[in-house]
Design an enzyme around this catalytic site. Structure first.
Site, PDB file in Angstrom:
ATOM      1  N   ASP A   2      37.888  -9.607  30.925  1.00 43.57           N
ATOM      2  CA  ASP A   2      37.867 -10.438  29.721  1.00 43.57           C
ATOM      3  C   ASP A   2      38.712 -11.686  29.971  1.00 43.57           C
ATOM      4  O   ASP A   2      39.920 -11.590  30.159  1.00 43.57           O
ATOM      5  CB  ASP A   2      38.454  -9.618  28.559  1.00 43.57           C
ATOM      6  CG  ASP A   2      38.455 -10.375  27.245  1.00 43.57           C
ATOM      7  OD1 ASP A   2      37.961 -11.520  27.199  1.00 43.57           O
ATOM      8  OD2 ASP A   2      38.944  -9.800  26.245  1.00 43.57           O
ATOM      9  N   GLU A   6      33.441 -12.178  19.846  1.00 42.78           N
ATOM     10  CA  GLU A   6      34.551 -11.908  18.928  1.00 42.78           C
ATOM     11  C   GLU A   6      34.977 -13.155  18.157  1.00 42.78           C
ATOM     12  O   GLU A   6      35.674 -13.047  17.162  1.00 42.78           O
ATOM     13  CB  GLU A   6      35.751 -11.312  19.684  1.00 42.78           C
ATOM     14  CG  GLU A   6      36.427 -12.272  20.625  1.00 42.78           C
ATOM     15  CD  GLU A   6      37.592 -11.633  21.383  1.00 42.78           C
ATOM     16  OE1 GLU A   6      37.327 -10.866  22.321  1.00 42.78           O
ATOM     17  OE2 GLU A   6      38.739 -11.900  21.025  1.00 42.78           O
ATOM     18  N   GLU A  34      35.993  -0.064  21.410  1.00 45.01           N
ATOM     19  CA  GLU A  34      37.146  -0.704  22.066  1.00 45.01           C
ATOM     20  C   GLU A  34      38.415  -0.045  21.529  1.00 45.01           C
ATOM     21  O   GLU A  34      38.676  -0.080  20.326  1.00 45.01           O
ATOM     22  CB  GLU A  34      37.161  -2.205  21.774  1.00 45.01           C
ATOM     23  CG  GLU A  34      38.404  -2.863  22.346  1.00 45.01           C
ATOM     24  CD  GLU A  34      38.327  -4.384  22.430  1.00 45.01           C
ATOM     25  OE1 GLU A  34      37.523  -5.003  21.718  1.00 45.01           O
ATOM     26  OE2 GLU A  34      39.103  -4.947  23.240  1.00 45.01           O
TER      27      GLU A  34
HETATM   28 CA    CA Z   1      38.190 -10.054  24.089  1.00 41.21          CA
END
Ligand code: CA
Length: 378
Positions: free
Chosen positions: A194, A246, A330
C-alpha cells in the site's frame, strides 16, 4: 419510531509509540462516533472515517434535518441529505458525515426488527470472514527490513494468511523491504502493498516491475485518487492487481474507476464512501464489472462491525492471483486504544478468521464510559 437526538462524539487517544506511513506520522488516534437516539428508547451507532472535528460539525448540523424523522426510512434520508448538499458535497466530509448517520440508521433498523443488518440485506452468504493483517508501519528507530520482517512473521504465525506492507518510501527502499517481508513470511502467505498514493504512474510501475516476482496480492493506491488514468496506466503495465478507493465517495465517484477498469479491487470505506446503503450499491456495481471488493477499514469496532455486516452479503470472486477468493476483512493491528476499549465485547480474530456479529443491528454493544474517557477537549 422517531429520531429524537443526534450526537457526534469526537474521541482521541495518545499512542505509546508513534508510527508513520508514506505521507504522515501518527502520534494519536481519533475516532468520530455517531449516536442517534429515538423515542422508543433504541439507540443506533455509527462511525465516520476522516477528519473527526469537521465530520462532527457535519453530523451536528444535519441533526435538525434528522430529528423527527423515521429512522427506518434510511434510503429516503440518504437521498434527502445527498440531494440537499449535492452542489457542494459530492465528496469529502458531507459524505463522511452521511456515512456515519447511515450506519447508525441501519443499526437502529436492525435493533427495531431484532435482526442483524446482514439479514436485512438478504444474507448472510457467510458467517465468518478471513482477515488480513494491516500493520507494518515505520517506527522512529530501527532498521525497517529487520523489525518489519519480524512483525510480519508474527502475523503469519498468528494465523493471518495475508499481511499488508506500507510502501511509498522510494522505489529501491520499497523493493528491498518488500523482499525482506516476502522472505520472512514465506511463499504461502499473501503479501499486499500500500503506497497511500505516494507515487506517480512512472515510479509506481518502476516499483511494480522490481517486485512482480514476489507474488504481490495487490498494489494499493499506487497513485493519487484523482488520477484515474494513472491507476489504469499502472494496472496495464503490471501483472500485480491494483486496488484503490479509500479516498473515493459514492457510486458516482467509483463510476470512472470501475467502468474504465482502472482497478482490479475496489476499496470503499463503509464509514466514508456513503455508509452501508451506498457501499452495498458500490459492491453490486463492482460485481457487474467482475471486480473484487475489499472494504477499507481504519477505525474502531463500529467500523469493523459495519464492514463485517457488508462482507456477509458480498459474493465470492472469480479467481485472480490472490488466495483466498472470498472477500477479506482489513484487520488493523496497529495501536488503537479507543478501538480496544469501545466495544463491551471486542471483535477478535481466531487464526485470521473473524465471526460476523449476529446480534440485532451491527451486533455490538458500546461501553459508554469509553466515550467519556477518550472525549477530546474542545
Ligand atoms: Ca490504504
Amino acid at each position: 419510531m422517531k429520531i429524537t437526538k443526534v450526537r457526534a462524539h469526537v474521541l482521541e487517544a495518545r499512542l505509546s509509540q508513534p508510527f508513520s506511513y508514506s505521507r504522515a506520522r501518527y502520534t494519536t488516534r481519533t475516532t468520530m462516533v455517531v449516536e442517534i437516539e429515538t423515542d422508543v428508547g433504541l439507540v443506533g451507532w455509527g462511525e465516520c472515517y476522516g477528519p473527526a472535528r469537521i465530520n462532527a460539525a457535519v453530523v451536528e448540523s444535519l441533526s435538525t434535518l434528522l430529528i423527527g424523522q423515521d429512522p427506518m426510512r434510511g434510503e429516503w434520508i440518504w437521498r434527502e441529505i445527498y440531494s440537499r448538499y449535492r452542489d457542494h458535497g459530492q465528496k469529502g466530509s458531507i459524505i463522511q458525515g452521511l456515512s456515519g448517520i447511515d450506519i447508525a440508521l441501519w443499526d437502529l433498523k436492525g435493533k427495531f426488527l431484532g435482526q442483524p443488518i446482514h439479514r436485512l440485506m438478504g444474507g448472510p452468504l457467510r458467517s465468518e470472514v478471513r482477515a488480513y493483517a494491516t500493520g507494518l508501519y515505520r517506527r522512529d528507530e530501527g532498521r525497517p527490513d529487520v523489525y518489519l520482517a519480524e512483525e510480519a512473521a508474527g502475523y503469519a504465525s498468528e494465523g493471518f494468511n495475508a499481511v499488508k506492507l506500507k510502501v511509498g518510501f522510494g522505489v529501491s527502499e520499497d523493493a528491498r523491504v518488500t523482499k525482506a517481508i516476502r522472505d520472512a513470511i514465506g511463499p504461502t502467505v499473501g503479501l499486499l502493498i500500500d503506497a497511500n498514493h505516494a507515487y506517480d504512474a512512472v515510479s509506481a510501475i518502476k516499483l511494480g516491475r522490481k517486485i512482480e516476482g514476489l507474488d504481490i496480492g495487490w498494489f494499493e493506491e499506487p497513485v493519487p485518487p484523482e488520477d484515474v488514468a494513472g491507476h489504469r496506466q499502472v494496472r496495464e503495465a503490471l501483472t500485480i492487481p491494483i486496488a484503490s478507493g479509500e479516498c473515493e465517495f459514492t457510486r458516482f465517484g467509483f463510476r470512472d474507476l470501475i467502468t474504465t477498469r482502472a482497478v482490479d479491487i475496489v476499496q470503499p470505506d463503509t464509514c466514508s464512501a456513503g455508509g452501508l446503503s451506498e457501499c452495498k450499491k458500490i459492491a453490486d456495481f463492482a460485481e457487474t464489472y467482475n471486480l473484487r471488493y475489499a472494504p477499507h477499514v481504519w477505525g474502531s469496532g463500529i467500523a469493523m462491525a459495519a464492514a463485517l455486516q457488508l462482507l456477509a452479503v458480498i459474493p465470492s470472486f472469480t479467481p485472480l492471483s490472490l488466495n483466498p477468493v472470498e472477500p477479506m476483512l482489513e484487520f488493523d493491528r496497529t495501536e488503537h486504544p479507543i478501538r480496544e476499549a469501545l466495544l463491551l465485547v471486542p471483535i477478535e480474530h481466531r487464526k485470521g478468521i473473524v465471526q460476523v456479529p449476529d446480534g440485532p443491528g451491527l451486533g455490538i454493544e458500546i461501553d459508554r464510559r469509553v466515550l467519556e474517557q477518550f472525549a477530546k477537549a474542545t
